[in-house]
Design a protein around this motif. Structure first.
Motif, PDB file in Angstrom:
ATOM      1  N   LEU A  69       0.824  -1.210   0.000  1.00  0.00           N
ATOM      2  CA  LEU A  69       0.000   0.000   0.000  1.00  0.00           C
ATOM      3  C   LEU A  69       0.856   1.257   0.000  1.00  0.00           C
ATOM      4  CD1 LEU A  69      -2.826   1.304   0.225  1.00  0.00           C
ATOM      5  CD2 LEU A  69      -2.554   1.213   2.714  1.00  0.00           C
ATOM      6  N   SER A  97       1.096   0.371  -4.640  1.00  0.00           N
ATOM      7  CA  SER A  97      -0.261   0.632  -5.148  1.00  0.00           C
ATOM      8  C   SER A  97      -0.787   2.005  -4.739  1.00  0.00           C
ATOM      9  CB  SER A  97      -1.212  -0.457  -4.659  1.00  0.00           C
ATOM     10  OG  SER A  97      -1.393  -0.368  -3.252  1.00  0.00           O
ATOM     11  N   TYR A 110      -6.210   0.990  -2.262  1.00  0.00           N
ATOM     12  CA  TYR A 110      -6.744  -0.374  -2.166  1.00  0.00           C
ATOM     13  C   TYR A 110      -7.699  -0.571  -3.334  1.00  0.00           C
ATOM     14  CZ  TYR A 110      -8.822  -4.636  -0.359  1.00  0.00           C
ATOM     15  OH  TYR A 110      -9.244  -5.939  -0.222  1.00  0.00           O
ATOM     16  N   PHE A 146      -5.798  -5.922  -5.155  1.00  0.00           N
ATOM     17  CA  PHE A 146      -4.944  -6.074  -3.980  1.00  0.00           C
ATOM     18  C   PHE A 146      -4.771  -7.565  -3.676  1.00  0.00           C
ATOM     19  CE2 PHE A 146      -3.343  -4.916   0.241  1.00  0.00           C
ATOM     20  CZ  PHE A 146      -2.737  -3.691  -0.034  1.00  0.00           C
TER      21      PHE A 146
END
Length: 371
Positions: A263, A267, A270, A274
């Protein structure tokens, strides 16, 4: 000079070694039964792991599995089976992503807020199972399985665009919105290989903290003692119910951190993409690593290798599901091997006690004769 108990060392190593060897043999037999070359897939995975980008993927995934497995191991040391790590990990990742995307703070504070929210969410979700066990006697296995199911539905509801989700233009994906750059955790740039998540090193540091707390503090002793015998610990003044609840809260907090490497490092949101099943894999990782931080590290590295180095198997004509077969066989092998080693250890202890008693009797007889 510290004396090394050779029997204890051998028995401690025998479980993982026997599990790995037997799982390898069983995997070979399964592949032979399906008419596939049993060695070529392993060779392809080793070859694929030689590429720098795959190595980075393996290291990053190792950090994620390591955090989740530490969460499982905390429960195991208390004789608690926290199957809910998967749900705690996913819910914590989503809630912390929502909070992180909704605020804009200076870098360190932004990251700290996201991490604290993740820990609190995971601990709260695990705490429900802890409260049910200490107040109502509900098995943590049952409650955490049910909480996993609730998590799946809750996350699916929260990420809907009409609630808190965001659907990027021209995409079918759903996300929680992008976290500002101030909330990104810096990593190590490996050039063409990508970037190693900075939170991976936090995971390793937490492994050291885990070992120190369990083996060098009163709290760790109370936790292990309660896990060995709840009634005996309570008789010595330890509040077993408080320890159970505390262990579940810590386990959930660590589970919440398992989503932080990806996270905060990649990325920054979310989404439906994920990673899932991290918590379930972590159970096997913790078992294979015998709940020891070093053992868990090597076990996490093995499973990360199986997961990330198998990406080219289907291109070479081998189903990628081979790695899932390997992981499943490892689970079975771990359970069977550890039970065999446990039984051998008990027999060996009984044998040693008998030898010591016999030796003590012989010495006493010699003294009586000399007298």
């Amino acid at each position: 000079m510290m004396k090394i108990d050779k029997d204890k060392l051998i028995i401690g190593a025998a479980g993982p070694v026997l599990a790995l060897v037997s799982s390898f043999v069983l995997t070979v037999l399964v592949l032979l039964a399906t008419g596939l070359d049993p060695i070529e897939p392993i060779r392809l995975m080793i070859e694929n792991a030689g590429y720098s980008d795959v190595q980075v993927l393996i290291v990053n995934y190792t950090g994620i599995l390591y955090l989740a497995a530490l969460a499982v191991a905390i429960g195991f040391r208390m004789n608690l089976f926290n199957i809910g790590v998967e749900g705690q990990y996913r819910l914590a990742a989503m809630v912390s992503a929502l909070v992180g995307a909704s605020v804009d703070l200076p870098g360190p504070l932004h990251i700290l807020l996201i991490v604290v929210v993740a820990i609190a969410t995971g601990a709260l979700w695990a705490g429900i199972a802890g409260i049910l066990k200490t107040t109502r006697g509900v098995s943590e296995v049952v409650s955490t399985i049910m909480l996993n199911a609730i998590t799946t539905s809750l996350v699916a509801w929260l990420i809907l665009p009409k609630n808190f989700g965001v659907q990027p233009a021209g995409s079918n994906d759903l996300t929680t919105g992008q976290i500002a750059e101030s909330g990104w955790f810096p990593g190590i740039d490996m050039g063409d290989g990508g970037e190693i998540y900075g939170f991976t090193f936090v995971a390793l540091a937490l492994g050291v903290v885990y070992w120190f707390v369990l083996n060098r503090t009163r709290f760790g002793f109370d936790l292990r003692a309660t896990g060995e015998s709840e009634s005996a610990a309570q008789a010595s003044g330890v509040d077993s119910k408080k320890m159970i609840l505390t262990a579940m809260l810590i386990s959930g907090g660590l589970a919440g951190l398992a989503g932080m490497p990806i996270l905060l490092g990649e990325s920054h949101t979310y989404s439906l993409a994920f990673p899932v099943n991290v918590g379930f894999t972590a159970i096997t990782v913790a078992l294979l690593g015998r709940n020891h931080p070093v053992g868990i590290l090597f076990s996490a590295l093995l499973f990360a290798f199986l997961e990330k180095a198998s990406s080219n198997l289907d291109v070479s004509g081998y189903p990628k599901e081979i790695t899932q077969i390997m992981q499943g066989i490892i689970v079975i092998a771990v359970v069977v091997s550890y039970e065999l080693v446990r039984r051998y250890g008990l027999r060996r202890q009984q044998q040693k006690v008998g030898e010591e008693l016999a030796a003590g009797g012989a010495i006493k007889t010699d003294k009586e004769v000399s007298a």
